[in-house]
Scaffold this motif. Structure first.
Motif, PDB file in Angstrom:
ATOM      1  N   GLY A 134       0.816  -1.218   0.000  1.00  0.00           N
ATOM      2  CA  GLY A 134       0.000   0.000   0.000  1.00  0.00           C
ATOM      3  C   GLY A 134       0.845   1.262   0.000  1.00  0.00           C
ATOM      4  N   LEU A 135       1.923   1.257   0.750  1.00  0.00           N
ATOM      5  CA  LEU A 135       2.803   2.417   0.802  1.00  0.00           C
ATOM      6  C   LEU A 135       3.571   2.562  -0.510  1.00  0.00           C
ATOM      7  CD1 LEU A 135       3.514   4.698   2.688  1.00  0.00           C
ATOM      8  CD2 LEU A 135       5.260   3.265   3.707  1.00  0.00           C
ATOM      9  N   MET A 136       3.925   1.444  -1.119  1.00  0.00           N
ATOM     10  CA  MET A 136       4.606   1.484  -2.415  1.00  0.00           C
ATOM     11  C   MET A 136       3.675   2.082  -3.481  1.00  0.00           C
ATOM     12  SD  MET A 136       7.457   0.885  -3.916  1.00  0.00           S
ATOM     13  CE  MET A 136       8.363  -0.405  -3.111  1.00  0.00           C
ATOM     14  N   GLU A 137       2.388   1.752  -3.423  1.00  0.00           N
ATOM     15  CA  GLU A 137       1.421   2.327  -4.360  1.00  0.00           C
ATOM     16  C   GLU A 137       1.329   3.844  -4.177  1.00  0.00           C
ATOM     17  OE1 GLU A 137      -2.336   0.300  -4.008  1.00  0.00           O
ATOM     18  OE2 GLU A 137      -1.394  -1.654  -4.344  1.00  0.00           O
ATOM     19  N   LEU A 138       1.321   4.310  -2.916  1.00  0.00           N
ATOM     20  CA  LEU A 138       1.290   5.755  -2.652  1.00  0.00           C
ATOM     21  C   LEU A 138       2.567   6.429  -3.150  1.00  0.00           C
ATOM     22  CD1 LEU A 138      -0.261   5.800   0.926  1.00  0.00           C
ATOM     23  CD2 LEU A 138      -1.345   6.535  -1.205  1.00  0.00           C
ATOM     24  N   LEU A 139       3.690   5.757  -2.993  1.00  0.00           N
ATOM     25  CA  LEU A 139       4.964   6.285  -3.464  1.00  0.00           C
ATOM     26  C   LEU A 139       4.939   6.446  -4.979  1.00  0.00           C
ATOM     27  CD1 LEU A 139       7.938   7.020  -2.723  1.00  0.00           C
ATOM     28  CD2 LEU A 139       8.472   4.624  -3.104  1.00  0.00           C
ATOM     29  N   ASP A 140       4.433   5.436  -5.683  1.00  0.00           N
ATOM     30  CA  ASP A 140       4.360   5.512  -7.143  1.00  0.00           C
ATOM     31  C   ASP A 140       3.364   6.572  -7.605  1.00  0.00           C
ATOM     32  OD1 ASP A 140       6.341   3.634  -7.541  1.00  0.00           O
ATOM     33  OD2 ASP A 140       4.947   1.954  -7.702  1.00  0.00           O
ATOM     34  N   LYS A 141       2.259   6.741  -6.868  1.00  0.00           N
ATOM     35  CA  LYS A 141       1.290   7.787  -7.215  1.00  0.00           C
ATOM     36  C   LYS A 141       1.941   9.160  -7.044  1.00  0.00           C
ATOM     37  CE  LYS A 141      -3.257   9.642  -6.020  1.00  0.00           C
ATOM     38  NZ  LYS A 141      -2.821  11.013  -6.189  1.00  0.00           N
ATOM     39  N   LYS A 142       2.708   9.331  -5.992  1.00  0.00           N
ATOM     40  CA  LYS A 142       3.386  10.605  -5.748  1.00  0.00           C
ATOM     41  C   LYS A 142       4.383  10.907  -6.864  1.00  0.00           C
ATOM     42  CE  LYS A 142       4.193  14.253  -3.308  1.00  0.00           C
ATOM     43  NZ  LYS A 142       3.167  15.270  -3.164  1.00  0.00           N
ATOM     44  N   ARG A 143       5.039   9.873  -7.391  1.00  0.00           N
ATOM     45  CA  ARG A 143       5.977  10.066  -8.498  1.00  0.00           C
ATOM     46  C   ARG A 143       5.265  10.706  -9.681  1.00  0.00           C
ATOM     47  NH1 ARG A 143       8.069   4.798 -10.345  1.00  0.00           N
ATOM     48  NH2 ARG A 143       9.546   6.044 -11.508  1.00  0.00           N
ATOM     49  N   ILE A 144       4.074  10.180  -9.999  1.00  0.00           N
ATOM     50  CA  ILE A 144       3.301  10.721 -11.115  1.00  0.00           C
ATOM     51  C   ILE A 144       2.837  12.145 -10.799  1.00  0.00           C
ATOM     52  CG2 ILE A 144       1.239  10.403 -12.554  1.00  0.00           C
ATOM     53  CD1 ILE A 144       3.501   8.250 -12.901  1.00  0.00           C
ATOM     54  N   ASP A 145       2.409  12.380  -9.564  1.00  0.00           N
ATOM     55  CA  ASP A 145       1.948  13.714  -9.151  1.00  0.00           C
ATOM     56  C   ASP A 145       3.056  14.763  -9.278  1.00  0.00           C
ATOM     57  OD1 ASP A 145      -0.497  12.563  -8.543  1.00  0.00           O
ATOM     58  OD2 ASP A 145      -0.171  12.573  -6.366  1.00  0.00           O
ATOM     59  N   LEU A 146       4.316  14.348  -9.132  1.00  0.00           N
ATOM     60  CA  LEU A 146       5.441  15.285  -9.186  1.00  0.00           C
ATOM     61  C   LEU A 146       5.889  15.614 -10.611  1.00  0.00           C
ATOM     62  CD1 LEU A 146       7.561  13.958  -6.195  1.00  0.00           C
ATOM     63  CD2 LEU A 146       6.473  16.204  -6.372  1.00  0.00           C
ATOM     64  N   LEU A 147       5.339  14.926 -11.615  1.00  0.00           N
ATOM     65  CA  LEU A 147       5.739  15.160 -13.006  1.00  0.00           C
ATOM     66  C   LEU A 147       5.630  16.628 -13.411  1.00  0.00           C
ATOM     67  CD1 LEU A 147       6.506  14.281 -15.894  1.00  0.00           C
ATOM     68  CD2 LEU A 147       4.120  13.655 -16.232  1.00  0.00           C
ATOM     69  N   PRO A 148       4.490  17.303 -13.196  1.00  0.00           N
ATOM     70  CA  PRO A 148       4.407  18.714 -13.623  1.00  0.00           C
ATOM     71  C   PRO A 148       5.423  19.618 -12.913  1.00  0.00           C
ATOM     72  CG  PRO A 148       2.220  17.866 -13.095  1.00  0.00           C
ATOM     73  CD  PRO A 148       3.210  16.828 -12.658  1.00  0.00           C
ATOM     74  N   GLU A 149       5.655  19.356 -11.650  1.00  0.00           N
ATOM     75  CA  GLU A 149       6.562  20.192 -10.850  1.00  0.00           C
ATOM     76  C   GLU A 149       8.026  19.975 -11.231  1.00  0.00           C
ATOM     77  OE1 GLU A 149       7.867  20.462  -6.155  1.00  0.00           O
ATOM     78  OE2 GLU A 149       5.847  19.791  -6.653  1.00  0.00           O
ATOM     79  N   MET A 150       8.383  18.714 -11.504  1.00  0.00           N
ATOM     80  CA  MET A 150       9.783  18.382 -11.752  1.00  0.00           C
ATOM     81  C   MET A 150      10.134  18.264 -13.240  1.00  0.00           C
ATOM     82  SD  MET A 150      10.542  15.709  -8.654  1.00  0.00           S
ATOM     83  CE  MET A 150      12.312  15.917  -8.715  1.00  0.00           C
ATOM     84  N   GLY A 151       9.112  18.185 -14.097  1.00  0.00           N
ATOM     85  CA  GLY A 151       9.377  18.062 -15.522  1.00  0.00           C
ATOM     86  C   GLY A 151       9.711  16.648 -15.960  1.00  0.00           C
ATOM     87  N   LYS A 152       9.727  15.730 -15.035  1.00  0.00           N
ATOM     88  CA  LYS A 152       9.975  14.319 -15.317  1.00  0.00           C
ATOM     89  C   LYS A 152       9.396  13.511 -14.161  1.00  0.00           C
ATOM     90  CE  LYS A 152      14.346  13.885 -12.906  1.00  0.00           C
ATOM     91  NZ  LYS A 152      15.495  13.044 -12.793  1.00  0.00           N
ATOM     92  N   ILE A 153       9.235  12.229 -14.366  1.00  0.00           N
ATOM     93  CA  ILE A 153       8.785  11.369 -13.267  1.00  0.00           C
ATOM     94  C   ILE A 153      10.024  11.006 -12.452  1.00  0.00           C
ATOM     95  CG2 ILE A 153       7.762   9.152 -12.638  1.00  0.00           C
ATOM     96  CD1 ILE A 153       6.131   9.313 -15.234  1.00  0.00           C
ATOM     97  N   PRO A 154      10.069  11.435 -11.191  1.00  0.00           N
ATOM     98  CA  PRO A 154      11.249  11.134 -10.373  1.00  0.00           C
ATOM     99  C   PRO A 154      11.315   9.653 -10.020  1.00  0.00           C
ATOM    100  CG  PRO A 154       9.557  12.182  -9.048  1.00  0.00           C
ATOM    101  CD  PRO A 154       9.065  12.192 -10.460  1.00  0.00           C
ATOM    102  N   SER A 155      12.505   9.199  -9.689  1.00  0.00           N
ATOM    103  CA  SER A 155      12.677   7.815  -9.262  1.00  0.00           C
ATOM    104  C   SER A 155      12.074   7.630  -7.870  1.00  0.00           C
ATOM    105  CB  SER A 155      14.165   7.448  -9.234  1.00  0.00           C
ATOM    106  OG  SER A 155      14.813   8.157  -8.191  1.00  0.00           O
ATOM    107  N   ARG A 156      11.879   6.403  -7.502  1.00  0.00           N
ATOM    108  CA  ARG A 156      11.410   6.123  -6.143  1.00  0.00           C
ATOM    109  C   ARG A 156      12.396   6.674  -5.123  1.00  0.00           C
ATOM    110  NH1 ARG A 156       9.403  -0.073  -7.235  1.00  0.00           N
ATOM    111  NH2 ARG A 156       7.277   0.457  -7.841  1.00  0.00           N
ATOM    112  N   SER A 157      13.674   6.520  -5.399  1.00  0.00           N
ATOM    113  CA  SER A 157      14.695   7.046  -4.485  1.00  0.00           C
ATOM    114  C   SER A 157      14.603   8.559  -4.355  1.00  0.00           C
ATOM    115  CB  SER A 157      16.102   6.648  -4.963  1.00  0.00           C
ATOM    116  OG  SER A 157      16.279   5.261  -4.874  1.00  0.00           O
ATOM    117  N   ASP A 158      14.354   9.241  -5.474  1.00  0.00           N
ATOM    118  CA  ASP A 158      14.193  10.701  -5.437  1.00  0.00           C
ATOM    119  C   ASP A 158      13.052  11.093  -4.509  1.00  0.00           C
ATOM    120  OD1 ASP A 158      16.251  11.148  -7.303  1.00  0.00           O
ATOM    121  OD2 ASP A 158      14.860  11.184  -9.001  1.00  0.00           O
ATOM    122  N   VAL A 159      11.917  10.388  -4.626  1.00  0.00           N
ATOM    123  CA  VAL A 159      10.745  10.719  -3.814  1.00  0.00           C
ATOM    124  C   VAL A 159      11.017  10.424  -2.341  1.00  0.00           C
ATOM    125  CG1 VAL A 159       8.300  10.225  -3.408  1.00  0.00           C
ATOM    126  CG2 VAL A 159       9.168  10.393  -5.741  1.00  0.00           C
TER     127      VAL A 159
END
Length: 66
Positions: A13-38
């Motif tokens: 469940g936490l991994m799913e939230l982490l991956d959702k956050k990666r997608i949410d950060l796309l507009p802000e970062m200009g790319k999908i960050p890695s899990r490590s980045d998040v």
């Protein structure tokens, strides 16, 4: 900058939230960050919020529910 590696195990469940956050950060970062980045961003924000403030009380870390 030198970095040390750590191993962190997360429940699905936490991994799913982490991956959702990666997608949410796309507009802000200009790319999908890695899990490590998040994870680094989250730790930075959490530890910064936990640090004693020089001129006042420390802010509380708020947990967002989804």
């Amino acid at each position: 900058m030198d970095r040390l590696q750590i191993n962190v195990r997360l429940p699905p469940g936490l991994m799913e939230l982490l991956d959702k956050k990666r997608i949410d950060l796309l507009p802000e970062m200009g790319k999908i960050p890695s899990r490590s980045d998040v994870v680094r961003l989250a730790l930075d924000a959490y530890l910064e919020a936990s640090a004693p403030a020089a001129d006042g009380p420390k802010p509380s870390a708020k947990r967002r529910s989804s």
